[in-house]
Scaffold this active site. Structure first.
Site, short mmCIF file in Angstrom:
data_model
loop_
_atom_site.label_atom_id
_atom_site.label_comp_id
_atom_site.label_asym_id
_atom_site.label_seq_id
_atom_site.Cartn_x
_atom_site.Cartn_y
_atom_site.Cartn_z
N ASP A 1 0.86 -1.17 0.00
CA ASP A 1 0.00 0.00 0.00
C ASP A 1 0.91 1.24 0.00
OD1 ASP A 1 -3.23 0.55 1.58
OD2 ASP A 1 -2.12 1.72 0.12
C1 GLC Z 1 -4.32 4.13 -0.27
C2 GLC Z 1 -5.22 2.99 0.12
C3 GLC Z 1 -5.32 1.90 -0.90
C4 GLC Z 1 -5.16 2.49 -2.29
C5 GLC Z 1 -3.75 3.04 -2.40
C6 GLC Z 1 -3.50 3.69 -3.76
O1 GLC Z 1 -3.56 4.56 0.82
O2 GLC Z 1 -4.97 2.38 1.37
O3 GLC Z 1 -6.60 1.27 -0.73
O4 GLC Z 1 -5.37 1.48 -3.27
O5 GLC Z 1 -3.46 3.98 -1.37
O6 GLC Z 1 -4.30 4.80 -3.91
#
Ligand code: GLC
Length: 720
Positions: free
Chosen positions: A266
């Site tokens: 993430d």
């Molecule tokens: C965010 C979220 C995740 C998302 C990623 C990219 O922090 O936790 O669900 O896909 O970043 O945007």
């Protein structure tokens, strides 16, 4: 089978080029000439053009013209002609926005979700995207957590059906040759929904048995549907952050569950191993993440800064790097990017795809089916001749799309006022209050508008600015100004119908006595206003049922239907002291999992079992009649729960094991059946073996998880 092209590239790539494939940066670094999408974390970090040029994928930017330009520029610079992957969060639609997933869950209609996600993929790929960070398959129990909006709720079985449907809808069956589908990424592995206190990014601590029993089914359903990517969660699992957790990723996800696709961290989660306190610096964070099996480092510089040196110093095996790069290149190959780096993207295709009226019809149907009628003292449905006053801060609010609708067009979204004023012959509107602030002038204007009406539609809720990531609330009440507005309107003595626009279960206990009807609309998407208008008029009959409990108060949290019975379950109606209870509220939520009303009523009868004994290689048949006893047609979601009253470990008081959504004309009766098999009775034992035990089981069939809405039968599973 690894592709020859991938083998050839691996042989030719330098170590810098390999590491580049394992990094992902936000679109803002690629396309300053175009507005890029918001990012979900801090982006002040010293990325340089060399890193950008070496990177293998881009986060959070879409648009045919933009991505064609970025890909073209990239390929001109890339020595080996390795195309970029474009990835983004397309959670509830790309431009045709459907309800937030917590609303989609309330449809209990996985096939509809698969259809919606296929439309989403068609639109997203027309805008040049290759990967969507969906399904979010986290099981949730705490509405203080802003991200419950992205989940389909508190039940593992239902979540698994929706996770599978989302993967199937997004990916289709032939990614290499079908450029109208894209790769799905199941997230957040694992158990992010249990963040302590509902506070985002907080600690998660659960037993491995709980992880497997409650949280794995939805992730596994995505894996079984051949999901191409898995995203690691920000939180800890067994005291180790998921992103550096070898036992979770390499041993469980890859070895035991056989996942050989791309694992992406993430946002900045590799670097966050440092503040988590399990890595001294970027180098240690990079080593831990790669050892654990994380292929792509999203929005951190740990891999860029450290992997080369770690390999040169012999602290990381080159083979580990090659393994990760192979998976990323394999994904590009599966998407056909080596044959066509542009995947048939064109401005023309994008324009033709994004203006398709059939998509609007579908998302309107989804909004109608996701709404849940929580209360109705015969105030609904209305007629177009009803003299109605539409009041409330959400009445003329365009933001019905939900927090993850990055590419949706809020400015083009009809408001409830837009739709209702075209429909009702006697119509007045007044805002009544700001969304979260009191306004005396607005309040008085609203009271005046309402005094001339026969009925009040009161549009309340909380907007995207109070939902989604990084938006945890310590209290889930409605804003005080909205409660005051409802109470003041109540004094006029006219029926009040609340349309609720929100992205989490709210505490409606104080509101409920002052209103005659509550229609839970969620953040319903780009056609939400017309859908809600249809529901208010009875042109669509509410059929949604909750998949996440609505607590009476924040203090009840977590409250969920599939809880363990405890050693002192409170006898129904008892207020005896020494039982598991509160002295200031009831144990039951205000609105339960599986609850939802209709404009008609359904009667259950003739429930019986084909036998009161079951053996391992046969099935039991449950048969019952459902009658639409009312004057209008409607859909009923008949639910089947099973209880294992005596087991080797404690078991939930009931678990959803099946359901059927059936349409009935007025006065129509249908006979339906459920099959019960031994496999439905299996659970994780204390030694983590997954099996059933012989003995008595209870079956509950009804219209909601509330005991009062269920009929009980029992049977015996004979020795295997
Ligand atoms: C965010 C979220 C995740 C998302 C990623 C990219 O922090 O936790 O669900 O896909 O970043 O945007």
């Amino acid at each position: 089978m690894i592709n020859d092209k991938v083998i050839q590239l691996l042989e030719e790539m330098t170590i810098e080029e390999k590491i580049g494939q394992l990094t992902q940066f936000a679109g803002v670094f690629y396309s300053t000439s175009h507005s890029s999408t918001p990012v979900t974390g801090r982006i002040e970090f010293p990325v340089n053009q060399e890193m950008i040029d070496a990177s293998g994928s881009v986060l959070g930017i879409a648009g045919a013209e933009k991505l064609l330009e970025i890909q073209k520029n990239h390929l001109e610079k890339n020595r080996l002609g390795i195309p970029l992957l474009f990835m983004a969060d397309v959670i509830n639609g790309f431009e045709s926005i459907f309800p937030i997933p917590l609303g989609l869950g309330a449809t209990w209609d996985p096939l509809l979700v698969e259809e919606l996600q296929a439309v989403s993929a068609k639109e997203a790929t027309s805008a040049g995207l290759h990967v969507s960070f969906a399904p979010m398959a986290d099981l949730v129990r705490d509405p203080r957590w802003g991200r419950v909006m992205e989940s389909t709720g508190e039940d593992p079985y239902l979540n698994s059906l929706f996770a599978k449907a989302t993967v199937r809808g997004l990916q289709g069956s032939d990614l290499k040759n079908d450029s109208q589908h894209l790769a799905a990424c199941v997230k957040h592995f694992a158990a992010y929904g249990l963040s302590e206190g509902g506070r985002d990014y907080n600690t998660v601590d659960l037993s491995e048995r709980e992880l497997r029993e409650m949280h794995m089914p939805a992730y596994q359903a995505a894996l079984d549907a051949d999901v191409k990517l898995v995203m690691t969660a920000f939180n800890t699992v067994n005291s180790i952050p998921a992103t550096g957790n070898k036992a979770l990723l390499r041993d469980m996800l890859r070895e035991e569950y056989g996942f050989d696709g791309v694992i992406i961290s993430d946002f900045s989660a590799v670097q966050e191993l440092i503040p988590h306190g399990v890595a001294e610096d970027e180098a240690e964070a990079a080593k831990k993440a790669l050892d654990a099996g994380v292929d792509i480092d999203m929005m951190s510089l740990c891999y860029s800064h450290s992997l080369k040196r770690l390999i040169e110093e012999g602290k990381v095996e080159l083979a580990l790097l090659d393994e990760a790069v192979k998976r990323v290149l394999e994904l590009k190959n599966e998407l056909g990017l080596f044959e066509d780096p542009y995947r048939q993207t064109s401005v023309t295709r994008e324009k033709e795809t994004l203006t398709n009226s059939r998509h609007k019809e579908l998302v309107r149907k989804a909004a109608e089916k996701s709404a849940v009628l929580l209360k109705n003292d015969n105030a609904l449905p209305l007629s177009t001749s009803t003299n109605v006053a539409l009041i409330g801060p959400y009445a003329d609010n365009k933001d019905l799309l939900g927090e993850w609708s990055i590419f949706g067009k809020v400015e083009e979204t009809d408001t409830l006022k837009d739709c209702m004023e075209k429909t009702f012959s006697h119509f007045a509107y007044s805002k009544g209050s700001e969304m979260y602030e009191r306004n005396e002038k607005l309040l008085n204007e609203a009271l005046y508008s309402a005094s001339n009406a026969d009925l009040i539609v009161l549009a309340l809720g909380e907007g995207r600015e109070r939902s989604g990531e990084g938006r945890s609330r310590a209290s889930i009440t409605l804003a005080p100004c909205q409660l005051e507005l409802a109470k003041k309107l109540y004094e006029l003595g006219k029926p009040i119908v609340v349309t609720l626009f929100n992205a989490r279960p709210l505490d409606l206990t104080e509101l409920e006595p002052y209103v005659n009807a509550i229609l839970e609309c969620w953040h319903p998407g780009s056609e939400g206003a017309s859908a809600i208008t249809n529901l208010l008029l009875g042109e669509a009959n509410p059929s949604g049922k909750l998949t996440m409990s609505f607590p009476r108060t924040t203090g009840q949290v977590p409250v969920y239907y599939n809880a363990y019975t405890t050693g002192r379950p409170l006898p129904p109606g008892s207020d005896e002291r020494f039982f598991s209870r509160y002295i200031d509220v009831a144990n039951e939520p205000l609105y339960s999992f599986g609850f939802g009303l209709s404009y008609t009523s359904f009667k259950y009868s003739k429930l019986h079992l084909s036998s009161d004994q079951l053996t391992a290689n046969e099935s039991l048949t449950i048969t019952l009649d459902i009658t639409n006893a009312g004057e209008v047609s409607g859909e009923e979601i008949v639910q089947l729960y099973i209880q294992d009253p005596v087991a080797e470990v404690v078991r939930p008081g009931k678990e959803l094991k099946g359901f059927q959504k059936i349409f009935l004309e007025a006065k129509e009766t249908k006979t339906i059946q459920f099959e019960v098999t031994e496999s439905m009775l299996r659970y994780y034992h204390s030694d983590l073996s997954y099996k059933s035990d012989s003995g008595t089981f209870h079956i509950y069939v009804g219209s909601s998880s509330e005991s009062s809405k269920l009929t009980k039968l029992s049977f015996t599973l004979l020795d295997l």
